[in-house]
Design a protein around this motif. Structure first.
Motif, PDB file in Angstrom:
ATOM      1  N   VAL A   1       0.844  -1.192   0.000  1.00 18.30           N
ATOM      2  CA  VAL A   1       0.000   0.000   0.000  1.00 18.30           C
ATOM      3  C   VAL A   1       0.886   1.251   0.000  1.00 18.30           C
ATOM      4  O   VAL A   1       1.826   1.359   0.780  1.00 18.30           O
ATOM      5  CB  VAL A   1      -0.928   0.019   1.229  1.00 18.30           C
ATOM      6  N   VAL A   2       0.585   2.185  -0.886  1.00 22.11           N
ATOM      7  CA  VAL A   2       1.251   3.483  -0.892  1.00 22.11           C
ATOM      8  C   VAL A   2       0.308   4.489  -0.253  1.00 22.11           C
ATOM      9  O   VAL A   2      -0.802   4.710  -0.731  1.00 22.11           O
ATOM     10  CB  VAL A   2       1.603   3.932  -2.328  1.00 22.11           C
ATOM     11  N   THR A   3       0.726   5.082   0.848  1.00 15.53           N
ATOM     12  CA  THR A   3      -0.102   6.076   1.521  1.00 15.53           C
ATOM     13  C   THR A   3       0.257   7.479   1.030  1.00 15.53           C
ATOM     14  O   THR A   3       1.299   7.702   0.409  1.00 15.53           O
ATOM     15  CB  THR A   3       0.092   6.016   3.041  1.00 15.53           C
ATOM     16  N   TYR A   4      -0.617   8.416   1.356  1.00 17.52           N
ATOM     17  CA  TYR A   4      -0.338   9.806   1.013  1.00 17.52           C
ATOM     18  C   TYR A   4       0.954  10.270   1.671  1.00 17.52           C
ATOM     19  O   TYR A   4       1.733  11.017   1.071  1.00 17.52           O
ATOM     20  CB  TYR A   4      -1.505  10.707   1.437  1.00 17.52           C
ATOM     21  N   ALA A   5       1.198   9.810   2.911  1.00 10.37           N
ATOM     22  CA  ALA A   5       2.428  10.203   3.603  1.00 10.37           C
ATOM     23  C   ALA A   5       3.652   9.729   2.840  1.00 10.37           C
ATOM     24  O   ALA A   5       4.653  10.451   2.739  1.00 10.37           O
ATOM     25  CB  ALA A   5       2.440   9.633   5.015  1.00 10.37           C
ATOM     26  N   GLU A   6       3.598   8.514   2.282  1.00  9.50           N
ATOM     27  CA  GLU A   6       4.731   8.007   1.509  1.00  9.50           C
ATOM     28  C   GLU A   6       4.906   8.801   0.215  1.00  9.50           C
ATOM     29  O   GLU A   6       6.026   9.123  -0.187  1.00  9.50           O
ATOM     30  CB  GLU A   6       4.530   6.528   1.203  1.00  9.50           C
ATOM     31  N   GLY A   7       3.810   9.110  -0.440  1.00 12.33           N
ATOM     32  CA  GLY A   7       3.892   9.925  -1.645  1.00 12.33           C
ATOM     33  C   GLY A   7       4.454  11.304  -1.359  1.00 12.33           C
ATOM     34  O   GLY A   7       5.264  11.836  -2.127  1.00 12.33           O
ATOM     35  N   PHE A   8       4.039  11.881  -0.245  1.00  7.71           N
ATOM     36  CA  PHE A   8       4.545  13.193   0.163  1.00  7.71           C
ATOM     37  C   PHE A   8       6.054  13.138   0.399  1.00  7.71           C
ATOM     38  O   PHE A   8       6.785  14.057   0.034  1.00  7.71           O
ATOM     39  CB  PHE A   8       3.820  13.629   1.434  1.00  7.71           C
ATOM     40  N   THR A   9       6.508  12.050   1.030  1.00  9.42           N
ATOM     41  CA  THR A   9       7.937  11.907   1.292  1.00  9.42           C
ATOM     42  C   THR A   9       8.722  11.825  -0.014  1.00  9.42           C
ATOM     43  O   THR A   9       9.837  12.344  -0.107  1.00  9.42           O
ATOM     44  CB  THR A   9       8.192  10.645   2.135  1.00  9.42           C
TER      45      THR A   9
END
Length: 612
Positions: free
Chosen positions: A469-477
């Protein structure tokens, strides 16, 4: 060393407000000692010391006193342990083999630094810039207030500014220093943000109107009669790698001239022991953090901008703490008098810290350079977490969770950002191309700068979400800058020139290889030099040679479209259309092209043929 792309070069504009948009220790083998220097050649206040007892060549008021200098650089708001390769370091073993070690996380950094200070009454903690900016969501969402709070708890004494301290402009940097709630978002809790307990030094950053330094140029540490001065500078080329808005009204002066100027001023004040904090760095011959670049037969153990800077800074300066290139090294580089001088860098993201011993001569007030020694240490994760840092992370994580935990896509394996062409670079370029086509069907390709990719996408993340799963937090990072995705027209001749600018002009010594969308292919021949490394007749778009007279519609982030990172030709495009946030474009692509049952696989990274 061989010419390679440098994926960690800092850059572009950070978001102005994601909130509004989305409403233990391993010691190095290479402990170094510098050669002799006459004591007369080297070289505001604070009495902040760190516990313990007298330490050095004698106790109390003996002539020589060892001063511990702990330093790190390029934290970039990485409070939690960095994921994937961003959270590992390479260690060379006695038999010449290497191993990787998981490293980083402010809970562990705090424990390591506090342990290192024990028994050292004379201990200073300093940093080499980019403490904030390009930060993961946990800090970046709150304009890096969490990181400043963490650095206060770490007892950071002083830091230079880096280029990323200017991502949101001089006013926001002043707020981080002095405190106060954010001007548009207000306070994030019932307590007003108090700002940094430590000074940011910006000796070579001038206000264009007044001609005076934007912040303090230097700072003096004082402890029981021992005085050590610190001069802080960022790289002169900061305007080339930060958005124009971020450096508006500022002028960046030459690093060497600035440091030499203030070294003289400190000398006049009776401060003869001086350390320069320089947000500019080099490229060691080895990627292992404990590589001994001064060992016999090592040759030129370090290259890059810091070498010429170090060779020209006055001998009055006793040691250089550097950064910016995200590399690890502990080297000596000769000063203008020909005497070796310690130059250090502790990688990035809080994975390492440097422990340097400066032997202070009370009789002369200078550093006895014959006794200077230094080593990088790994911030291992096999030590207890610092409870105060755990509480700090928990507090901000609670605030960020409703936004950060939202799934935006799925991956079948780690998608890394490493290499001349990276799988993640290809994925982001494809996402921006898809976004561009949706805005204008005439869009032909997309280009992405490697330094705008701040972290890998990992299959198994450190959070609670399921694998893949790719979360928004990971995308933001991965993409924290809030650049927009812009469309511009270029001639084929301009497009060819853009590709050549990857390895020429300001990018000749440290190439910045653009990540390209599917359909664009070419050969990069690293056996050649300069712009010739891009083989012109190999450039193809969907199998067809680039027509120098034709017009091509190109999608890129706003930083690149403005000519950032030395790509001046990209700034010359026409018929510009400004699109949405680049993270929004990435999210749209992941959502449209992946699911739990059909995750995205890492791209093959086969668009650029590299000849070595």
């Amino acid at each position: 060393m061989p010419v390679t792309a440098q994926p960690h070069q800092p850059r572009r504009r950070r978001r102005t407000s994601r909130l509004l948009v989305v409403a233990a220790t391993v010691v190095t083998a290479g402990v170094l000692a510098a050669a002799a220097l006459p004591a007369s050649a080297s070289a505001g206040g604070n009495d902040r010391g760190h516990g313990g007892h007298g330490h050095g060549h004698g106790h109390g008021q003996g002539r020589y006193q060892d001063v511990q200098l702990l330093s790190f650089n390029d934290l970039h708001g990485n409070l939690e342990p960095p994921a994937g390769s961003s959270g590992r370091v390479t260690e060379v073993q006695p038999d010449g083999t290497t191993k990787t070690i998981d490293a980083g996380g402010v809970e562990y950094l705090a424990t390591h630094l506090r342990e290192a200070r024990k028994g050292n009454r004379y201990s200073i903690t300093a940093a080499g810039g980019d403490m904030v900016g390009a930060s993961p969501l946990l800090s970046g969402l709150f304009h890096d207030e969490p990181t400043v709070e963490a650095l206060n708890k770490l007892d950071l004494d002083v830091t230079s500014v880096g280029n990323h301290e200017f991502d949101e402009g001089a006013k926001e940097l002043a707020r981080l220093q002095n405190g106060g709630c954010h001007p548009t978002e207000g306070c994030y809790s019932d307590k007003e943000f108090k700002g940094a307990d430590y000074p940011y030094l910006a000796a070579n950053v001038l206000d264009e109107k007044t001609g005076k330094p934007l912040l303090k140029p230097y700072w003096v540490w004082k402890q029981r009669g021992v005085k050590v001065g610190f001069i802080g500078v960022t790289l002169e080329g900061t305007p080339d790698i930060v958005s124009a808005e971020g450096v508006k009204g500022l002028k960046f002066e030459d690093e060497v001239e600035t440091i030499n100027k203030y070294a003289k001023e400190l000398q006049r004040q009776g401060v003869k022991s001086i350390v320069a904090l320089i947000h500019e760095g080099g490229f060691p011959a080895s990627s292992s953090y404990n590589y001994d670049c001064d060992s016999p037969g090592a040759g030129d153990g370090i290259s890059g901008p810091i070498v010429d800077i170090a060779k020209n800074i006055t001998p009055q300066v006793d040691a250089l703490v550097t950064g910016h290139t995200h590399n690890a090294y502990v080297c000596t580089i000769p000063d203008p008098a020909g005497n070796p001088r310690m130059v250090t860098s502790a990688s990035s993201f809080g994975r390492l810290y440097t422990d340097t011993t400066l032997t202070y001569d009370r009789r002369t007030g200078d550093i006895a350079r014959t006794s200077v020694k230094s080593a990088n240490h790994v911030v291992t994760r096999d030590v207890p977490k610092a409870p105060d840092m755990t509480r700090l992370i928990a507090k901000w994580s609670t605030l960020a969770a409703p936004i950060g935990n939202r799934p935006i896509g799925y991956v079948s394996a780690d998608i890394n950002r490493d290499g001349t062409e990276s799988p993640l670079g290809d994925l982001i370029a494809d996402a921006q191309f898809a976004y561009g086509e949706a805005q204008d069907p005439e869009t032909d390709l997309a280009l992405m700068n490697p330094g705008g990719i701040r972290a890998p996408l990992t299959y198994t993340a450190s959070g609670a979400e399921g694998d893949g799963v790719v979360t928004y937090a990971e995308g933001f990072t991965v993409q924290p800058f809030a650049n927009t995705v812009n469309l511009k027209d270029y001639t084929g001749a301009q497009l060819i020139q853009v590709l050549k600018e990857q390895v020429s002009g300001p990018n000749e010594a440290a190439p910045k290889i653009l990540q390209v969308s599917s359909g664009l292919t070419y050969t990069l021949d690293l056996t050649r030099s300069g712009a010739d490394r891009v083989v012109t007749d190999s450039i193809r778009l969907n199998g067809a040679a680039i027509d120098p007279t034709a017009t091509y519609r190109v999608a890129s982030n706003s930083f690149l479209a403005g000519g950032g990172d030395g790509f001046t030709t990209l700034g010359e495009g026409t018929n510009e259309r400004v699109g949405a946030d680049d993270l929004a474009a990435f999210e749209q692509y992941l959502t449209a092209n992946s699911s739990a049952t059909a995750p995205i696989a890492p791209p093959a990274a086969d668009r650029i043929t590299v000849v070595r």
